[in-house]
Design a protein around this motif. Structure first.
Motif, PDB file in Angstrom:
ATOM      1  N   UNK A 139       0.820  -1.204   0.000  1.00 32.61           N
ATOM      2  CA  UNK A 139       0.000   0.000   0.000  1.00 32.61           C
ATOM      3  C   UNK A 139       0.858   1.259   0.000  1.00 32.61           C
ATOM      4  N   UNK A 140       1.920   1.264   0.805  1.00 30.70           N
ATOM      5  CA  UNK A 140       2.781   2.442   0.897  1.00 30.70           C
ATOM      6  C   UNK A 140       4.223   2.173   0.497  1.00 30.70           C
ATOM      7  N   UNK A 141       4.671   0.902   0.490  1.00 31.09           N
ATOM      8  CA  UNK A 141       6.096   0.623   0.355  1.00 31.09           C
ATOM      9  C   UNK A 141       6.418  -0.109  -0.948  1.00 31.09           C
ATOM     10  N   UNK A 142       6.908   0.639  -1.927  1.00 26.26           N
ATOM     11  CA  UNK A 142       7.558   0.087  -3.101  1.00 26.26           C
ATOM     12  C   UNK A 142       6.886  -1.119  -3.718  1.00 26.26           C
ATOM     13  N   UNK A 143       7.683  -2.152  -3.986  1.00 22.32           N
ATOM     14  CA  UNK A 143       7.148  -3.361  -4.601  1.00 22.32           C
ATOM     15  C   UNK A 143       6.251  -4.111  -3.630  1.00 22.32           C
ATOM     16  N   UNK A 144       5.293  -4.841  -4.198  1.00 18.64           N
ATOM     17  CA  UNK A 144       4.338  -5.579  -3.383  1.00 18.64           C
ATOM     18  C   UNK A 144       4.964  -6.854  -2.832  1.00 18.64           C
ATOM     19  N   UNK A 145       4.615  -7.196  -1.579  1.00 21.80           N
ATOM     20  CA  UNK A 145       5.111  -8.409  -0.948  1.00 21.80           C
ATOM     21  C   UNK A 145       4.006  -9.058  -0.139  1.00 21.80           C
ATOM     22  N   UNK A 146       4.133 -10.369   0.078  1.00 24.84           N
ATOM     23  CA  UNK A 146       3.171 -11.094   0.906  1.00 24.84           C
ATOM     24  C   UNK A 146       3.705 -11.358   2.301  1.00 24.84           C
ATOM     25  N   UNK A 147       5.013 -11.246   2.503  1.00 21.52           N
ATOM     26  CA  UNK A 147       5.592 -11.553   3.805  1.00 21.52           C
ATOM     27  C   UNK A 147       5.883 -10.338   4.658  1.00 21.52           C
TER      28      UNK A 147
END
Length: 833
Positions: A171-179
Motif C-alpha cells: 500500500x505504501x512501500x515500493x514493490x508488493x510483498x506477501x511476507x
C-alpha cells in the motif's frame, strides 16, 4: 514439539516478568508529529547512539516511519519492529541478517551455495537464487527497492535505523510483498558539524574489518558531504578437507580408481569493499535534497559447503560423495574444486559489483510535503560454485568438475516514486502517490557436468568435463502503481486508516534452450569461443530465442482501527490484502527437454500467477511503571492463496536422474501466530529485552501439474520455525569519565524446512534448531568519543545449517553458520559542536 515448547519457556518467563525489549530509537515524547520528511530524517539521524534513555518521564519515545510519517511506535497500528544504532553497536552484527534475532517471526538464512539473503516472515520466504523470483520480503534502502537477494545482506556501519514490517506490504512501500518489508535508513550528512567516525575489528579466521566516515559542512546549515567506506576480509571458517575415491567409473576414464583429499586450507573467505558518498542540500527549512552514490566491490571466495550425499545416491555409488566421517566436524570436511578453466574462473571468487545513484527530495508546501525518490542501480554478478561441495578430484593434472557451474547476470534497476503527505492540522490526513520501476536482467549459467564422463561416453566433440553447457535467458520488466492512504480521527482516542494501491506489472522473458558453445549461432561451429558465460547472452546469439510476455494488474489494500484506551495502552486491529507478482524461472530450458518444439518450450516458460495474502492482526502496545516497561503484543492470521512454490522436480537425462527447480501456483495455506516485544529498565543502567515469536502453519491444499510421490499438503511450510525467541540484556557501569557496558543475548530458532521435493519426503532438507549465545564488553569514555569492545559470537560453538538441499538421486549438500568467534573492536568518533 515438547522440546520446542520447553525451549520457549525462558522467553515466556521473561515476558511474564516484564523483562522485554523493543530495540529502537530513544526520542523525546513530543517528537515526530507534524514534521516534514526532511525534519523527520534529521530527527532520526540525531537520535543518540545508545540504549533507550530513562528519565523522569521513563523510556524515550520510539519514532518509526511505517506509515510514511514519523509516528510514535506505541500508537502506530501496524506490526513493526525498530532497531537502532545503539543495539546494532552492542550486538556487533556481521550484516542485517543477524538482526533477525531481535524481530519476532523474522527468519534469516542464506540461499544454498550463495552469500545471498534468504529472509522469511510468517511462513513465506526466499530459498532460491532464481534471478527473476520476486522475494516475498522486500528490502528498501532509503526508499529504494533492492531487488537482488545477492546484495541484501547489508553492512550495518552506516545504518541509522532498521524497521521490519511484518505482513503483506505494498500500500505504501515500493514493490508488493506477501511476507513483509525490511526498510533501512542510512545516516544523513550533518549540515553544521565536522565529524569523523572510524572503527577497526580483528578476530577469528583472520577476520579484519575497517570502517570509516567523514562529515564535512560545505556551506554550514545548507550543504554538507558525508563519505563512508568499509573493507572486510577473512580467511573463511571452512577447511578444504573433503575426501573422495577410489572413483568408480562405468566407462573407461583416467579418473577411475583415483582417490585423495583436499589440501586442508581455509576456504570461503570474504574480501569486500563498500562505500557511499552523500551530498545533502537544504537551502531552506522547506526543501531538502540528498544525493547518494553507492559502490560495492565483492571478490569473496566462492561459497564452499559440506557434501552430505546419502547412501544410494549416484555420487555415493561413484565414490565421489563422501560425507563427514562420524564424529567429525563438518566444517573440516568442506569441498571446492577452485577450477578456473571452461568459463568457471572459480579462483576469482563470487564477484559482485554495484554502482548506484540515488536522489531523495522533500518539498514542504505548508499543506503537506512532496517527496521524490529517484534511483539507478547497476549490479554485475559472477558466481562460480562447486555445487556438490566435493573435493577436487584430479588425474594427470586435470580437475574433474562433477557439477561445477557459474551463474552470471547483469541487472539494471531504475526507480521513481513521487508522493504527497498532507499536514492539514485537522482530523483527516493522507499520503498519496505513484511508483515506477523498470528493470533489465541478462542471465547465463555455464555448467560443467563432469560426472557424465564416469557414466556415459564422451560427447562427439569433447568430454563433458571440458564442454560448458550453457543456459541463457533475460527479462525486461516494468511495474507501475498508484496509491493512497488516509486516516481520520473520530475522537482523540479513535482513528480509522484506509489505504489502497493498484499495480500494473509487465514482464517480457527471452529464453533459449541449453546448448554447447559450438551450437550458439544455430549451426555447429567447433571454432566458436567465448570469454565468459554472459558472452552467450540471448541478445548476442538470437538463434532459437523465444519471447514470452506476462501481464498482471492487481490491487492491494489495508484498513486499520486504532484506539488509545488509556495514556499507557493502545489497541488496534488491521486487515490487509497483498500480492507478490508472478515470476519466470531462469532454469527453464535446462537439459533441452523440449527438442525443436518451441511452442512447448514457451508454454513451460510461462510465468506463475501472482501470489496473494489476506492478513488479520489484533494487538496492543503498552507502557507501565512510569514508562520503565514497554510491552507490545500482536496476534495474526494469514491466508495465502496461489502460493508460488519452488518445486524440486525429478527428471531423467541420458538415463541418469536429474532435477529441475520449477515454479507452480501450487498451494494455499494458513499461518497464525503471536509476536511479542518489550523493554524493561528495572534500575538505572540495566536494560532487559526479549522477543518472542510463535507461528503455526499448514497447507489447505497442495497440487502440482507433476504427479507427486507423497501427499505434499502434509509437508511443513518453507522457512517456518514454530518458535523463535531472544533474551538480551545490557548493563552500563559508569566510573569517572568512562563506562563499561556488558551485553549478552541468547537466541533460539526452531527447526524449519529449507527445500522441498515432490518425489519423496526423505528428500526434504531442514535447517536444524539452534540456540546461539553472543556477548560483548565495551569500555568507552562517558561521551562515546572512543571505545574498545571485546566480542564473542556463538560462544557454545554450535554447528547449525544456514542452507541445505538434496539434488534428486545425485547428491546432497549444506552450508553451515560460523563457529565460535572472538574479536576485538576499537573505534572513535569526533564531532565539532
Amino acid at each position: 514439539m515438547k522440546n520446542s515448547r520447553r525451549l520457549a519457556l525462558p522467553a515466556l518467563w521473561v515476558l511474564a516478568a516484564a523483562s522485554m525489549s523493543n530495540p529502537a530509537l530513544a526520542q523525546t515524547p513530543a517528537e515526530g508529529e507534524g514534521l516534514s520528511p526532511s525534519e523527520q530524517n534529521a530527527q532520526l539521524q540525531d537520535a543518540p547512539e545508545a540504549e533507550p534513555a530513562v528519565s523522569e518521564a521513563g523510556l524515550g519515545e520510539i519514532v518509526v516511519t511505517a506509515t510514511r510519517r514519523a509516528t510514535n511506535l506505541q500508537d502506530t497500528p501496524v506490526a513493526v519492529s525498530a532497531i537502532d544504532q545503539g543495539l546494532i553497536e552492542q550486538a556487533s552484527p556481521r550484516d542485517i541478517g543477524d538482526l533477525a534475532a531481535f524481530v519476532p517471526n523474522f527468519s534469516a538464512a542464506t540461499v544454498t551455495n550463495f552469500n545471498a539473503a534468504s529472509f522469511a516472515i510468517r511462513g513465506v520466504g526466499q530459498n532460491s537464487i532464481i534471478v527473476y523470483f520476486e522475494p516475498p520480503v522486500a528490502v528498501l534502502v532509503d526508499d529504494f527497492v533492492v531487488s537482488s537477494v545477492q546484495t541484501q545482506l547489508l553492512d550495518t556501519f552506516d545504518i541509522a535505523q532498521v524497521e521490519v514490517l511484518r505482513g503483506p506490504q505494498g500500500t505504501l512501500f515500493g514493490k508488493n510483498t506477501t511476507g513483509g518489508a525490511v526498510t533501512v535508513r542510512t545516516k544523513r550528512p550533518d549540515l553544521d558539524n565536522i565529524g569523523v567516525e572510524a572503527r577497526a575489528m580483528y578476530g577469528s579466521f583472520n577476520t579484519t574489518r575497517l570502517q570509516g566516515a567523514a562529515n564535512i559542512p560545505i556551506i554550514p546549515g545548507q550543504l554538507a558531504f558525508r563519505g563512508v567506506m568499509g573493507y572486510e576480509y577473512s580467511d573463511g571458517y571452512y577447511k578444504n578437507g573433503a575426501c573422495y575415491g577410489p572413483v568408480v567409473a562405468f566407462v573407461p576414464t583416467k579418473f577411475a580408481g583415483v582417490e585423495g583429499c583436499g589440501d586442508g586450507e581455509n576456504i570461503g573467505g570474504k574480501d569486500v569493499w563498500n562505500a557511499r558518498a552523500k551530498l545533502l542540500w537544504e537551502p531552506s527549512s522547506a526543501f531538502s535534497a540528498l544525493l547518494q552514490y553507492e559502490w560495492i566491490r565483492d571478490t569473496s571466495e566462492s561459497v564452499p559447503g559440506v557434501n552430505e550425499t546419502r547412501p544410494g545416491q549416484l555420487f555415493d555409488t561413484l565414490g565421489v560423495g563422501a560425507a563427514t566421517p562420524p564424529g567429525g566436524d563438518p566444517l573440516d570436511f568442506a569441498g571446492i574444486t577452485n577450477r578456473n578453466s571452461n568459463l568457471l574462473k572459480m579462483e576469482k571468487g563470487h564477484r559482485i559489483s554495484v554502482d548506484g545513484l540515488y536522489l531523495n527530495m522533500d518539498l514542504d508546501v505548508g499543506a503537506g510535503t512532496f517527496t521524490s525518490v529517484t534511483g539507478y542501480r547497476k549490479q554485475k554478478s559472477r558466481l562460480p560454485s562447486t555445487y556438490p561441495n566435493q573435493a577436487p578430484v584430479a588425474a594427470d593434472g586435470e580437475v574433474l568438475s562433477l557439477f561445477d557451474a557459474t551463474r552470471d547476470d547483469d541487472r539494471t534497476t531504475k526507480q521513481q516514486e513521487l508522493r504527497f503527505a498532507s499536514d492539514f492540522g485537522g482530523p483527516f490526513n493522507f499520503v498519496a502517490g505513484g511508483f515506477y520501476q523498470k528493470e533489465k536482467i541478462d542471465f547465463c549459467v555455464a555448467q560443467i557436468l563432469g560426472f557424465q564422463d564416469l557414466v556415459s561416453p564422451p560427447l562427439p566433440f569433447a568430454t563433458w568435463n571440458n564442454a560448458p553447457y550453457l543456459l541463457c535467458n533475460a527479462q525486461k520488466s516494468r511495474s507501475t502503481a498508484v496509491f493512497a492512504e488516509g486516516n481520520y480521527k473520530f475522537t482523540d482516542q479513535l482513528t480509522l486508516t484506509v489505504g489502497g494501491r493498484y499495480t500494473w506489472e509487465k514482464k517480457r522473458w527471452y529464453g533459449r534452450q541449453q546448448t554447447f558453445i559450438p551450437a550458439l549461432a544455430g549451426g555447429f561451429d567447433p571454432g566458436l569461443s567465448i570469454g565468459e558465460a554472459l558472452d552467450a547472452s540471448v541478445f548476442n546469439f538470437p538463434a532459437g530465442v523465444i519471447q514470452v510476455l506476462d501481464k498482471a494488474n492487481e490491487p492491494t489494500y489495508r484498513a486499520s482501527l486504532g484506539y488509545q484506551a488509556t495514556d499507557d495502552l493502545f489497541v488496534y486491529a488491521t486487515y490487509s490484502h497483498g500480492f507478490k507478482a508472478g515470476a519466470f524461472n531462469d532454469q527453464i530450458g535446462s537439459f533441452a527437454p523440449f527438442g525443436n518444439d518451441l511452442d512447448a518450450f514457451a508454454l513451460a516458460a510461462s510465468a506463475t500467477d501472482p501470489e496473494k495474502a489476506d492478513s488479520y492482526e489484533v494487538g496492543f502496545k503498552s507502557e507501565f511503571l512510569d514508562r520503565r516497561l514497554r510491552l507490545n503484543v500482536t496476534g495474526f492470521w494469514v491466508d495465502y492463496k496461489d502460493l508460488q512454490k519452488q518445486i524440486v522436480v525429478p527428471i531423467e537425462v541420458n538415463g541418469l536422474p536429474f532435477q529441475l527447480t520449477r515454479f507452480f501456483n501450487a498451494a494455499s495455506a494458513t499461518v497464525k501466530g503471536i509476536e511479542a516485544e518489550a523493554t524493561a529498565v528495572p534500575v538505572d543502567g540495566l536494560t532487559l529485552r526479549a522477543v518472542l515469536g510463535y507461528q503455526d502453519g499448514k497447507y489447505n491444499d497442495y497440487v502440482t501439474p507433476i504427479p507427486a510421490g507423497y501427499d505434499l499438503s502434509s509437508a511443513p511450510l518453507d522457512r517456518l520455525p514454530k518458535w523463535q525467541w531472544t533474551v538480551d540484556g545490557s548493563y552500563e557501569i559508569p566510573f569517572g569519565d568512562h563506562k563499561v557496558t556488558l551485553n549478552g543475548n541468547v537466541a533460539y530458532t526452531a527447526r524449519n524446512l529449507s527445500t522441498q521435493s515432490i518425489s519423496t519426503a526423505s528428500d526434504n532438507t531442514y535447517l536444524n534448531a539452534r540456540t546461539l549465545v553472543n556477548a560483548s564488553i565495551t569500555l568507552a569514555d562517558i561521551d562515546d568519543r572512543y571505545f574498545v569492545r571485546a566480542i564473542g559470537r556463538n560462544l557454545t560453538d554450535k554447528r547449525y545449517k544456514i542452507g541445505s538441499q538434496v539434488v534428486g538421486g545425485l547428491w546432497a549438500n549444506s552450508q553451515y553458520g560460523p563457529p565460535r568467534f572472538f574479536g576485538v573492536e576499537a573505534g572513535l568518533r569526533f564531532m565539532t559542536e
